[in-house]
Design a protein around this motif. Structure first.
Motif, short mmCIF file in Angstrom:
data_model
loop_
_atom_site.label_atom_id
_atom_site.label_comp_id
_atom_site.label_asym_id
_atom_site.label_seq_id
_atom_site.Cartn_x
_atom_site.Cartn_y
_atom_site.Cartn_z
N ALA A 32 0.80 -1.22 0.00
CA ALA A 32 0.00 0.00 0.00
C ALA A 32 0.83 1.28 0.00
CB ALA A 32 -0.94 0.00 1.21
N VAL A 33 1.94 1.31 0.73
CA VAL A 33 2.70 2.56 0.88
C VAL A 33 3.21 3.10 -0.45
CG1 VAL A 33 4.80 3.54 1.89
CG2 VAL A 33 3.24 2.21 3.30
N PRO A 34 3.84 2.30 -1.31
CA PRO A 34 4.29 2.86 -2.59
C PRO A 34 3.12 3.36 -3.46
CG PRO A 34 5.41 0.80 -2.17
CD PRO A 34 4.35 0.94 -1.12
N SER A 35 2.01 2.67 -3.40
CA SER A 35 0.84 3.10 -4.17
C SER A 35 0.34 4.44 -3.67
CB SER A 35 -0.28 2.07 -4.05
OG SER A 35 0.12 0.84 -4.59
N ILE A 36 0.29 4.61 -2.37
CA ILE A 36 -0.18 5.87 -1.79
C ILE A 36 0.78 7.00 -2.12
CG2 ILE A 36 -0.61 7.05 0.40
CD1 ILE A 36 -1.70 4.37 1.45
N LYS A 37 2.08 6.73 -2.04
CA LYS A 37 3.07 7.76 -2.38
C LYS A 37 2.93 8.18 -3.84
CE LYS A 37 6.63 6.92 1.04
NZ LYS A 37 8.05 6.57 1.27
#
Length: 64
Positions: A32-37
Motif C-alpha cells: 500500500a505505501v508505494p501506491s499511496i506515495k
C-alpha cells in the motif's frame, strides 16, 4: 443437557497467531505505501498544473 464451553480452554492468543498477523499487516503495508506515495505525487502535480492554468487565466483577464 450438554454445557457448551466457548473460551474455557482458550485463555488468549498464541505467539504464532500474533506473528502471522504482524506478517500479514507488513505485507499489506509494503504493497500500500508505494501506491499511496504515487497517488500523492500525481495529485500534487495535478494541483500544480491546475493552479498554473488558473493563474494564466486570471493574468489574461487582467485580474492579476
Amino acid at each position: 443437557m450438554v454445557k457448551k464451553k466457548f473460551l474455557s480452554d482458550n485463555y488468549g492468543i498464541t505467539l504464532m497467531e500474533v506473528l502471522v498477523t504482524v506478517v500479514i499487516l507488513g505485507i499489506i503495508a509494503a504493497i500500500a505505501v508505494p501506491s499511496i506515495k504515487g497517488l500523492i505525487s500525481k495529485t500534487e502535480a495535478d494541483v500544480s498544473e491546475a493552479n498554473r492554468l488558473e493563474l494564466r487565466r486570471m493574468y489574461k483577464e487582467g485580474r492579476l
